[in-house]
Design a protein around this motif. Sequence first.
Motif, PDB file in Angstrom:
ATOM      1  N   UNK A   1      67.730 -31.950  16.407  1.00 49.25           N
ATOM      2  CA  UNK A   1      68.434 -31.798  17.690  1.00 49.25           C
ATOM      3  C   UNK A   1      69.944 -31.779  17.481  1.00 49.25           C
ATOM      4  N   UNK A   2      70.428 -32.603  16.566  1.00 47.00           N
ATOM      5  CA  UNK A   2      71.858 -32.621  16.289  1.00 47.00           C
ATOM      6  C   UNK A   2      72.307 -31.282  15.728  1.00 47.00           C
ATOM      7  N   UNK A   3      71.476 -30.676  14.880  1.00 47.79           N
ATOM      8  CA  UNK A   3      71.824 -29.383  14.297  1.00 47.79           C
ATOM      9  C   UNK A   3      71.869 -28.312  15.380  1.00 47.79           C
ATOM     10  N   UNK A   4      70.953 -28.378  16.345  1.00 48.86           N
ATOM     11  CA  UNK A   4      70.943 -27.422  17.456  1.00 48.86           C
ATOM     12  C   UNK A   4      72.229 -27.547  18.271  1.00 48.86           C
ATOM     13  N   UNK A   5      72.591 -28.785  18.605  1.00 47.47           N
ATOM     14  CA  UNK A   5      73.810 -29.016  19.388  1.00 47.47           C
ATOM     15  C   UNK A   5      75.035 -28.527  18.627  1.00 47.47           C
ATOM     16  N   UNK A   6      75.095 -28.863  17.342  1.00 50.32           N
ATOM     17  CA  UNK A   6      76.254 -28.450  16.534  1.00 50.32           C
ATOM     18  C   UNK A   6      76.351 -26.930  16.440  1.00 50.32           C
ATOM     19  N   UNK A   7      75.192 -26.265  16.236  1.00 53.80           N
ATOM     20  CA  UNK A   7      75.193 -24.803  16.100  1.00 53.80           C
ATOM     21  C   UNK A   7      75.656 -24.129  17.383  1.00 53.80           C
ATOM     22  N   UNK A   8      75.215 -24.652  18.541  1.00 51.81           N
ATOM     23  CA  UNK A   8      75.553 -24.033  19.817  1.00 51.81           C
ATOM     24  C   UNK A   8      76.947 -24.415  20.298  1.00 51.81           C
ATOM     25  N   UNK A   9      77.592 -25.353  19.612  1.00 43.61           N
ATOM     26  CA  UNK A   9      78.931 -25.784  20.003  1.00 43.61           C
ATOM     27  C   UNK A   9      79.992 -25.325  19.020  1.00 43.61           C
ATOM     28  N   UNK A  10      79.576 -24.737  17.925  1.00 44.56           N
ATOM     29  CA  UNK A  10      80.499 -24.357  16.862  1.00 44.56           C
ATOM     30  C   UNK A  10      80.843 -22.870  16.968  1.00 44.56           C
ATOM     31  N   UNK A  11      82.088 -22.579  17.329  1.00 45.61           N
ATOM     32  CA  UNK A  11      82.506 -21.187  17.529  1.00 45.61           C
ATOM     33  C   UNK A  11      82.363 -20.351  16.258  1.00 45.61           C
ATOM     34  N   UNK A  12      82.621 -20.964  15.116  1.00 46.76           N
ATOM     35  CA  UNK A  12      82.533 -20.210  13.863  1.00 46.76           C
ATOM     36  C   UNK A  12      81.089 -19.798  13.587  1.00 46.76           C
ATOM     37  N   UNK A  13      80.141 -20.730  13.747  1.00 48.54           N
ATOM     38  CA  UNK A  13      78.727 -20.407  13.514  1.00 48.54           C
ATOM     39  C   UNK A  13      78.228 -19.394  14.536  1.00 48.54           C
ATOM     40  N   UNK A  14      78.628 -19.558  15.781  1.00 49.18           N
ATOM     41  CA  UNK A  14      78.206 -18.622  16.816  1.00 49.18           C
ATOM     42  C   UNK A  14      78.781 -17.239  16.555  1.00 49.18           C
ATOM     43  N   UNK A  15      80.042 -17.181  16.127  1.00 49.09           N
ATOM     44  CA  UNK A  15      80.704 -15.904  15.896  1.00 49.09           C
ATOM     45  C   UNK A  15      80.023 -15.079  14.828  1.00 49.09           C
ATOM     46  N   UNK A  16      79.404 -15.755  13.847  1.00 49.21           N
ATOM     47  CA  UNK A  16      78.744 -15.021  12.768  1.00 49.21           C
ATOM     48  C   UNK A  16      77.550 -14.212  13.276  1.00 49.21           C
ATOM     49  N   UNK A  17      76.992 -14.595  14.399  1.00 49.38           N
ATOM     50  CA  UNK A  17      75.834 -13.869  14.937  1.00 49.38           C
ATOM     51  C   UNK A  17      76.171 -13.179  16.259  1.00 49.38           C
ATOM     52  N   UNK A  18      77.467 -12.932  16.492  1.00 51.75           N
ATOM     53  CA  UNK A  18      77.881 -12.166  17.656  1.00 51.75           C
ATOM     54  C   UNK A  18      77.839 -12.925  18.965  1.00 51.75           C
ATOM     55  N   UNK A  19      77.921 -14.262  18.927  1.00 51.12           N
ATOM     56  CA  UNK A  19      77.890 -15.073  20.143  1.00 51.12           C
ATOM     57  C   UNK A  19      79.187 -15.863  20.283  1.00 51.12           C
ATOM     58  N   UNK A  20      79.392 -16.436  21.454  1.00 51.16           N
ATOM     59  CA  UNK A  20      80.565 -17.271  21.692  1.00 51.16           C
ATOM     60  C   UNK A  20      80.230 -18.319  22.738  1.00 51.16           C
ATOM     61  N   UNK A  21      80.958 -19.422  22.710  1.00 48.19           N
ATOM     62  CA  UNK A  21      80.836 -20.492  23.698  1.00 48.19           C
ATOM     63  C   UNK A  21      82.119 -20.482  24.517  1.00 48.19           C
ATOM     64  N   UNK A  22      82.005 -20.072  25.806  1.00 45.47           N
ATOM     65  CA  UNK A  22      83.217 -19.956  26.635  1.00 45.47           C
ATOM     66  C   UNK A  22      83.473 -21.202  27.472  1.00 45.47           C
ATOM     67  N   UNK A  23      82.762 -22.288  27.147  1.00 44.23           N
ATOM     68  CA  UNK A  23      82.935 -23.529  27.884  1.00 44.23           C
ATOM     69  C   UNK A  23      81.949 -23.691  29.026  1.00 44.23           C
ATOM     70  N   UNK A  24      81.295 -22.596  29.407  1.00 44.92           N
ATOM     71  CA  UNK A  24      80.300 -22.633  30.474  1.00 44.92           C
ATOM     72  C   UNK A  24      78.916 -22.241  29.981  1.00 44.92           C
ATOM     73  N   UNK A  25      78.910 -21.363  28.990  1.00 43.81           N
ATOM     74  CA  UNK A  25      77.634 -20.859  28.489  1.00 43.81           C
ATOM     75  C   UNK A  25      77.834 -20.336  27.079  1.00 43.81           C
TER      76      UNK A  25
END
Length: 238
Positions: free
Chosen positions: A185-209
């Motif tokens: 669960x911690x890894x899931x939270x970290x992955x979905x909150x980490x802009x660098x990890x998200x950016x590698x797969x074409x995603x971003x966290x804009x603070x809302x989603x």
Amino acid sequence: MNEVAFIGLTGSELIMAELLREASSDQRRETLTRLTEACRLLRDSASPIKLKDIERKIVERYGKGAGPKAQSISNERDRRLGMHHYVMACERERAAATASIPMRKRTTKRYDEVEDAIHKIRDMDVRSAMFDLHDRCLLLEKELLRAKALLKTLTPGADINSLIDGKPAGTPENFTLSEDQHSACRDIVDALSNDERLGRVGLMNDGKRVKRKGGTGDELIAVSAIQVLAQLLSGNSK
């Protein structure tokens, strides 16, 4: 839960990693290994990666009874993710390296509106990049399904949809996570909150989603759901 390692991998490698993870038998894993080898041999020889040539390479090295056959690969085009998608990704990557990117064949039975829209893109480089991103999004959908399955194991009767929507899930006060559950669960939270990890797969966290970068900006998951999961972890810290 094993996580697909996105770092430094091509789209085809990500797809094969997922197919190997889903393989339910040694026979399936051996088939996928032979498919990987045949595609590599064709790519190394600068030859187009075609189904009939894959079958030929496998027969040459392993005999007539070895698979996958061209028809078996083609049959998996109607899966959400299968051997056909891997072959198409390999050919896309090979063709991109030679600046000759072919159109990806439309599925015949399973109508995919996203693929249909990508087919209409005139710029070949953009079309190829969008197909790669589409494949990666399919992989992320599978990761999300696995995350939901994991959350269902946290406590009997937990309302998973409420948890995802950021609402209280009714977790009992004496509830505790196992070490493996807490780590996953911690890894899931970290992955979905980490802009660098998200950016590698074409995603971003804009603070809302968490959403797709550019294009339609399709939402993957609300930040409120990530925050609820983080609160659950903080109350069950190891």
